[in-house]
Design a protein around this motif. Structure first.
Motif, short mmCIF file in Angstrom:
data_model
loop_
_atom_site.label_atom_id
_atom_site.label_comp_id
_atom_site.label_asym_id
_atom_site.label_seq_id
_atom_site.Cartn_x
_atom_site.Cartn_y
_atom_site.Cartn_z
N UNK A 119 0.66 -1.22 -0.25
CA UNK A 119 -0.19 0.12 0.67
C UNK A 119 1.12 1.21 -0.07
N UNK A 120 2.40 0.70 0.80
CA UNK A 120 2.50 2.66 0.98
C UNK A 120 3.40 2.92 -0.26
N UNK A 121 3.86 1.94 -1.16
CA UNK A 121 4.39 2.01 -2.50
C UNK A 121 3.42 2.93 -3.44
N UNK A 122 2.06 2.74 -3.44
CA UNK A 122 1.58 3.20 -4.46
C UNK A 122 0.37 4.58 -3.47
N UNK A 123 0.98 5.25 -2.58
CA UNK A 123 0.75 6.14 -2.22
C UNK A 123 0.28 7.42 -2.74
N UNK A 124 -0.62 8.14 -3.15
CA UNK A 124 -0.52 9.66 -3.21
C UNK A 124 -0.78 8.73 -4.85
N UNK A 125 -1.06 7.67 -5.42
CA UNK A 125 -1.93 7.28 -7.29
C UNK A 125 -2.48 7.84 -7.04
N UNK A 126 -2.92 8.36 -8.34
CA UNK A 126 -4.87 8.05 -8.81
C UNK A 126 -5.14 7.72 -9.61
N UNK A 127 -6.29 7.83 -10.31
CA UNK A 127 -6.68 7.10 -11.48
C UNK A 127 -6.26 8.37 -12.51
N UNK A 128 -6.04 9.28 -12.37
CA UNK A 128 -5.60 9.63 -13.75
C UNK A 128 -3.76 9.58 -14.14
N UNK A 129 -3.29 8.52 -13.18
CA UNK A 129 -2.04 7.84 -13.50
C UNK A 129 -2.92 6.77 -14.52
N UNK A 130 -1.63 6.47 -15.44
CA UNK A 130 -2.45 5.62 -16.47
C UNK A 130 -2.26 3.90 -15.51
N UNK A 131 -1.50 3.67 -15.09
CA UNK A 131 -1.10 2.24 -13.98
C UNK A 131 -2.04 2.54 -12.78
N UNK A 132 -2.87 3.06 -12.35
CA UNK A 132 -3.84 3.53 -10.86
C UNK A 132 -3.96 1.98 -11.03
N UNK A 133 -3.97 1.87 -9.55
CA UNK A 133 -4.04 -0.05 -8.86
C UNK A 133 -5.38 0.11 -8.48
N UNK A 134 -6.97 0.31 -8.44
CA UNK A 134 -8.24 -0.05 -8.23
C UNK A 134 -7.76 -0.75 -6.96
N UNK A 148 -7.22 5.52 2.47
CA UNK A 148 -6.81 3.81 2.83
C UNK A 148 -6.04 3.79 3.68
N UNK A 149 -4.92 4.54 4.78
CA UNK A 149 -3.84 3.76 4.93
C UNK A 149 -4.97 3.39 6.65
N UNK A 150 -5.96 4.64 7.21
CA UNK A 150 -6.58 4.85 7.61
C UNK A 150 -7.41 3.32 7.93
N UNK A 151 -7.49 3.45 6.72
CA UNK A 151 -8.78 1.85 6.62
C UNK A 151 -7.99 0.35 6.60
N UNK A 152 -6.76 1.05 6.34
CA UNK A 152 -5.84 0.09 6.84
C UNK A 152 -5.57 -0.61 8.60
N UNK A 153 -5.19 0.47 8.80
CA UNK A 153 -4.65 0.34 10.38
C UNK A 153 -5.75 0.00 10.90
N UNK A 154 -6.61 -0.32 10.77
CA UNK A 154 -8.30 -0.95 11.11
C UNK A 154 -8.43 -2.98 11.22
N UNK A 155 -7.59 -3.10 9.75
CA UNK A 155 -7.36 -4.32 9.56
C UNK A 155 -6.17 -4.72 9.56
N UNK A 156 -4.88 -4.17 10.23
CA UNK A 156 -3.40 -4.40 10.25
C UNK A 156 -3.47 -5.28 11.66
N UNK A 157 -2.48 -6.62 11.34
CA UNK A 157 -2.89 -7.52 12.36
C UNK A 157 -3.80 -8.32 12.68
#
Length: 227
Positions: A119-134, A148-157
């Motif tokens: 997730x961190x590797x993709x931080x800041x990307x958007x659907x304006x980018x050609x390689x955006x990963x939904x 997305x990071x806050x939602x991920x934090x809920x799932x971590x662990x």
């Protein structure tokens, strides 16, 4: 001396039985070792909870044309048709049955740092980018951001379990067909589809790296919302 050798050889040939002099062979079946090109742009869209509609771009080898066979006009082409396969999934859940969205690797049995780094590797990307990963936009807004990071934090662990069925054939279609509606679905279940072009001896599945947009596009959840 040379003339004597020629006479002996000719006499030996003439003395051999006729069956030994002639070699016959029956027809030899040919084997096609070249698979057809895969379909592209496979899209799965959930309907009202009781169906999933599929569409795709035909194999490049599906050069559909027609010829006469006796008094009939029949289609011809390198692709004989398309087989539609489906794998049934239920969403990954934690011990309490809550859906887990941050399990990106689908490896092991918990959400951990491997998922975080993806997730961190993709931080800041958007659907304006050609390689955006939904796949990583778990709070859907067209970008990978703090939400997305806050939602991920809920799932971590969290420990994760996921039910998965085996892949099965759900339809066999003719050449030139680029759509199919799957009416045998259960509301709340997720499905991953593969459409494989086939000829006489081979079939070819789609090329969709895990979690790529092509991979996401062939998934659907039968609750009226495409995944």
């Amino acid at each position: 001396m040379k003339g004597y050798i020629r006479i002996v050889a000719l006499a030996a040939f003439c003395a051999a039985p006729a069956a030994a002099q002639l070699t016959t062979s029956g027809p030899v079946a040919s084997v096609d070792n070249i698979p057809p090109a895969p379909v592209t742009n496979l899209q799965a869209a959930a309907g009202d909870g009781s169906s999933v509609s599929l569409s795709w771009t035909l194999s490049a080898d599906d050069a559909r044309s027609f010829t006469t066979f006796g008094s009939q006009v029949v289609p011809r082409g390198d692709v004989h048709g398309y087989r539609v396969y489906r794998t049934d999934y239920f969403p990954p859940v934690d011990d309490s049955g809550e859906i887990v969205l941050g399990w990106f690797t689908h490896e092991g049995n918990k959400v951990d740092f491997d998922d975080f780094f993806l997730l961190a590797d993709r931080f800041g990307s958007s659907d304006a980018d050609g390689d955006f990963e939904l796949f990583f936009d778990i709070v859907p807004n067209g970008q990978i951001d703090v939400d997305d990071f806050l939602r991920f934090a809920d799932d971590f662990g969290k420990a994760v379990t996921q039910e998965q069925g085996s892949e099965r054939l759900v339809a066999t279609l003719g050449s030139g067909v680029s759509e199919f509606v799957d009416n045998d679905v259960v509301s709340g279940a997720s499905y991953v589809y593969d459409v494989r072009a086939f000829d006489g001896d081979n079939e070819t599945g789609i090329v969709a790296p895990f979690a790529s947009n092509e991979d996401i596009a062939r998934m659907a959840m039968a609750v009226g919302v495409g995944q």
